[in-house]
Design a protein around this motif. Structure first.
Motif, PDB file in Angstrom:
ATOM      1  N   GLU A  61      -5.958 -11.198   3.195  1.00  0.00           N
ATOM      2  CA  GLU A  61      -6.014 -11.673   4.577  1.00  0.00           C
ATOM      3  C   GLU A  61      -5.312 -10.645   5.452  1.00  0.00           C
ATOM      4  O   GLU A  61      -4.647  -9.734   4.957  1.00  0.00           O
ATOM      5  CB  GLU A  61      -5.333 -13.035   4.677  1.00  0.00           C
ATOM      6  N   ALA A  62      -5.416 -10.797   6.758  1.00  0.00           N
ATOM      7  CA  ALA A  62      -4.812  -9.831   7.689  1.00  0.00           C
ATOM      8  C   ALA A  62      -3.322  -9.658   7.435  1.00  0.00           C
ATOM      9  O   ALA A  62      -2.807  -8.532   7.432  1.00  0.00           O
ATOM     10  CB  ALA A  62      -5.067 -10.265   9.135  1.00  0.00           C
ATOM     11  N   ALA A  63      -2.622 -10.743   7.191  1.00  0.00           N
ATOM     12  CA  ALA A  63      -1.177 -10.649   6.943  1.00  0.00           C
ATOM     13  C   ALA A  63      -0.874  -9.843   5.687  1.00  0.00           C
ATOM     14  O   ALA A  63       0.129  -9.124   5.634  1.00  0.00           O
ATOM     15  CB  ALA A  63      -0.580 -12.053   6.820  1.00  0.00           C
ATOM     16  N   ASP A  64      -1.746  -9.921   4.678  1.00  0.00           N
ATOM     17  CA  ASP A  64      -1.560  -9.138   3.456  1.00  0.00           C
ATOM     18  C   ASP A  64      -1.695  -7.648   3.737  1.00  0.00           C
ATOM     19  O   ASP A  64      -0.934  -6.833   3.221  1.00  0.00           O
ATOM     20  CB  ASP A  64      -2.591  -9.540   2.393  1.00  0.00           C
ATOM     21  N   VAL A  65      -2.661  -7.303   4.567  1.00  0.00           N
ATOM     22  CA  VAL A  65      -2.899  -5.897   4.904  1.00  0.00           C
ATOM     23  C   VAL A  65      -1.726  -5.341   5.714  1.00  0.00           C
ATOM     24  O   VAL A  65      -1.249  -4.233   5.457  1.00  0.00           O
ATOM     25  CB  VAL A  65      -4.235  -5.735   5.664  1.00  0.00           C
ATOM     26  N   VAL A  66      -1.234  -6.093   6.675  1.00  0.00           N
ATOM     27  CA  VAL A  66      -0.087  -5.655   7.473  1.00  0.00           C
ATOM     28  C   VAL A  66       1.150  -5.505   6.592  1.00  0.00           C
ATOM     29  O   VAL A  66       1.900  -4.529   6.709  1.00  0.00           O
ATOM     30  CB  VAL A  66       0.176  -6.613   8.650  1.00  0.00           C
ATOM     31  N   ALA A  67       1.354  -6.439   5.679  1.00  0.00           N
ATOM     32  CA  ALA A  67       2.500  -6.349   4.769  1.00  0.00           C
ATOM     33  C   ALA A  67       2.398  -5.104   3.892  1.00  0.00           C
ATOM     34  O   ALA A  67       3.394  -4.407   3.669  1.00  0.00           O
ATOM     35  CB  ALA A  67       2.578  -7.603   3.905  1.00  0.00           C
ATOM     36  N   PHE A  68       1.196  -4.798   3.408  1.00  0.00           N
ATOM     37  CA  PHE A  68       0.992  -3.594   2.598  1.00  0.00           C
ATOM     38  C   PHE A  68       1.303  -2.338   3.413  1.00  0.00           C
ATOM     39  O   PHE A  68       2.012  -1.451   2.956  1.00  0.00           O
ATOM     40  CB  PHE A  68      -0.448  -3.545   2.076  1.00  0.00           C
ATOM     41  N   ALA A  69       0.778  -2.265   4.629  1.00  0.00           N
ATOM     42  CA  ALA A  69       1.019  -1.098   5.482  1.00  0.00           C
ATOM     43  C   ALA A  69       2.503  -0.949   5.796  1.00  0.00           C
ATOM     44  O   ALA A  69       3.036   0.164   5.804  1.00  0.00           O
ATOM     45  CB  ALA A  69       0.210  -1.217   6.771  1.00  0.00           C
ATOM     46  N   THR A  70       3.189  -2.044   6.023  1.00  0.00           N
ATOM     47  CA  THR A  70       4.624  -2.009   6.298  1.00  0.00           C
ATOM     48  C   THR A  70       5.394  -1.493   5.085  1.00  0.00           C
ATOM     49  O   THR A  70       6.327  -0.699   5.218  1.00  0.00           O
ATOM     50  CB  THR A  70       5.125  -3.408   6.704  1.00  0.00           C
ATOM     51  N   ARG A  71       4.984  -1.921   3.886  1.00  0.00           N
ATOM     52  CA  ARG A  71       5.638  -1.443   2.655  1.00  0.00           C
ATOM     53  C   ARG A  71       5.441   0.060   2.475  1.00  0.00           C
ATOM     54  O   ARG A  71       6.296   0.730   1.904  1.00  0.00           O
ATOM     55  CB  ARG A  71       5.124  -2.204   1.436  1.00  0.00           C
ATOM     56  N   LEU A  72       4.320   0.597   2.940  1.00  0.00           N
ATOM     57  CA  LEU A  72       4.104   2.044   2.841  1.00  0.00           C
ATOM     58  C   LEU A  72       5.205   2.822   3.558  1.00  0.00           C
ATOM     59  O   LEU A  72       5.597   3.908   3.132  1.00  0.00           O
ATOM     60  CB  LEU A  72       2.747   2.432   3.444  1.00  0.00           C
ATOM     61  N   LEU A  73       5.715   2.243   4.622  1.00  0.00           N
ATOM     62  CA  LEU A  73       6.746   2.923   5.407  1.00  0.00           C
ATOM     63  C   LEU A  73       8.105   2.915   4.719  1.00  0.00           C
ATOM     64  O   LEU A  73       9.055   3.518   5.214  1.00  0.00           O
ATOM     65  CB  LEU A  73       6.844   2.303   6.798  1.00  0.00           C
ATOM     66  N   GLU A  74       8.215   2.268   3.574  1.00  0.00           N
ATOM     67  CA  GLU A  74       9.448   2.295   2.794  1.00  0.00           C
ATOM     68  C   GLU A  74       9.556   3.575   1.962  1.00  0.00           C
ATOM     69  O   GLU A  74      10.607   3.866   1.404  1.00  0.00           O
ATOM     70  CB  GLU A  74       9.525   1.069   1.883  1.00  0.00           C
ATOM     71  N   HIS A  75       8.475   4.347   1.901  1.00  0.00           N
ATOM     72  CA  HIS A  75       8.493   5.611   1.153  1.00  0.00           C
ATOM     73  C   HIS A  75       9.535   6.531   1.799  1.00  0.00           C
ATOM     74  O   HIS A  75       9.636   6.601   3.024  1.00  0.00           O
ATOM     75  CB  HIS A  75       7.113   6.270   1.200  1.00  0.00           C
ATOM     76  N   PRO A  76      10.324   7.255   0.984  1.00  0.00           N
ATOM     77  CA  PRO A  76      11.386   8.117   1.538  1.00  0.00           C
ATOM     78  C   PRO A  76      10.901   9.127   2.587  1.00  0.00           C
ATOM     79  O   PRO A  76      11.619   9.402   3.546  1.00  0.00           O
ATOM     80  CB  PRO A  76      11.927   8.846   0.309  1.00  0.00           C
ATOM     81  N   ARG A 100       0.441   0.776  14.291  1.00  0.00           N
ATOM     82  CA  ARG A 100      -0.896   0.199  14.221  1.00  0.00           C
ATOM     83  C   ARG A 100      -1.462   0.395  12.822  1.00  0.00           C
ATOM     84  O   ARG A 100      -1.138   1.363  12.152  1.00  0.00           O
ATOM     85  CB  ARG A 100      -1.781   0.921  15.239  1.00  0.00           C
ATOM     86  N   VAL A 101      -2.322  -0.511  12.419  1.00  0.00           N
ATOM     87  CA  VAL A 101      -3.048  -0.374  11.162  1.00  0.00           C
ATOM     88  C   VAL A 101      -4.526  -0.231  11.507  1.00  0.00           C
ATOM     89  O   VAL A 101      -5.097  -1.079  12.196  1.00  0.00           O
ATOM     90  CB  VAL A 101      -2.850  -1.605  10.253  1.00  0.00           C
ATOM     91  N   PHE A 102      -5.126   0.857  11.053  1.00  0.00           N
ATOM     92  CA  PHE A 102      -6.563   1.060  11.189  1.00  0.00           C
ATOM     93  C   PHE A 102      -7.176   0.725   9.840  1.00  0.00           C
ATOM     94  O   PHE A 102      -6.869   1.358   8.838  1.00  0.00           O
ATOM     95  CB  PHE A 102      -6.894   2.510  11.560  1.00  0.00           C
ATOM     96  N   TYR A 103      -8.022  -0.271   9.806  1.00  0.00           N
ATOM     97  CA  TYR A 103      -8.640  -0.752   8.575  1.00  0.00           C
ATOM     98  C   TYR A 103     -10.134  -0.568   8.749  1.00  0.00           C
ATOM     99  O   TYR A 103     -10.733  -1.121   9.663  1.00  0.00           O
ATOM    100  CB  TYR A 103      -8.289  -2.233   8.415  1.00  0.00           C
ATOM    101  N   TYR A 104     -10.722   0.259   7.921  1.00  0.00           N
ATOM    102  CA  TYR A 104     -12.163   0.468   8.032  1.00  0.00           C
ATOM    103  C   TYR A 104     -12.821   0.137   6.708  1.00  0.00           C
ATOM    104  O   TYR A 104     -12.233   0.252   5.645  1.00  0.00           O
ATOM    105  CB  TYR A 104     -12.491   1.900   8.459  1.00  0.00           C
ATOM    106  N   ASP A 105     -14.048  -0.282   6.786  1.00  0.00           N
ATOM    107  CA  ASP A 105     -14.824  -0.572   5.593  1.00  0.00           C
ATOM    108  C   ASP A 105     -16.268  -0.184   5.900  1.00  0.00           C
ATOM    109  O   ASP A 105     -16.872  -0.736   6.823  1.00  0.00           O
ATOM    110  CB  ASP A 105     -14.722  -2.054   5.239  1.00  0.00           C
TER     111      ASP A 105
END
Length: 103
Positions: free
Chosen positions: A32-47, A56-61
């Motif tokens: 769901e949208a909240a799952d995608v935002v949570a995933f993108a936010t976790r990416l920013l935890e990378h050092p 912003r999250v750009f999601y394309y399919d």
């Protein structure tokens, strides 16, 4: 210690097909949208991304590009596909090319 200035933000581009397959395999359901935002936010935890705020999250399919296409810049024809892309991986240290089987 981060060398980023306060207020630095990042936009994340996600391949919807990959995210859907991977998330479904791990969670057993479509994201769901909240799952995608949570995933993108976790990416920013990378050092290397420490200190960035999610802008912003750009999601394309889209289906894969196939066949012979015309380059809009120089009008030359080219055959699309993964082989052409993988033959020219980015040389930027901020980029990473991984095969589907890489962990």
């Amino acid at each position: 210690m981060s060398n980023r200035t306060s207020g630095s933000r990042a936009a994340v581009l996600l391949d919807g097909g990959f995210v859907s397959k991977r998330f479904s395999a791990l969670a057993g359901r479509f994201p769901e949208a909240a799952d995608v935002v949570a995933f993108a936010t976790r990416l920013l935890e990378h050092p290397r991304l420490a200190g960035l705020e999610l802008l912003r999250v750009f999601y394309y399919d889209a289906p894969p590009l196939t066949g012979i296409k015309t380059n809009p810049v120089d009008a030359r024809a080219f055959r699309s596909g993964a082989r052409q892309f993988c033959a020219h991986p980015s040389r930027s240290p901020e980029s990473e090319l991984r095969s589907a089987g890489a962990s």
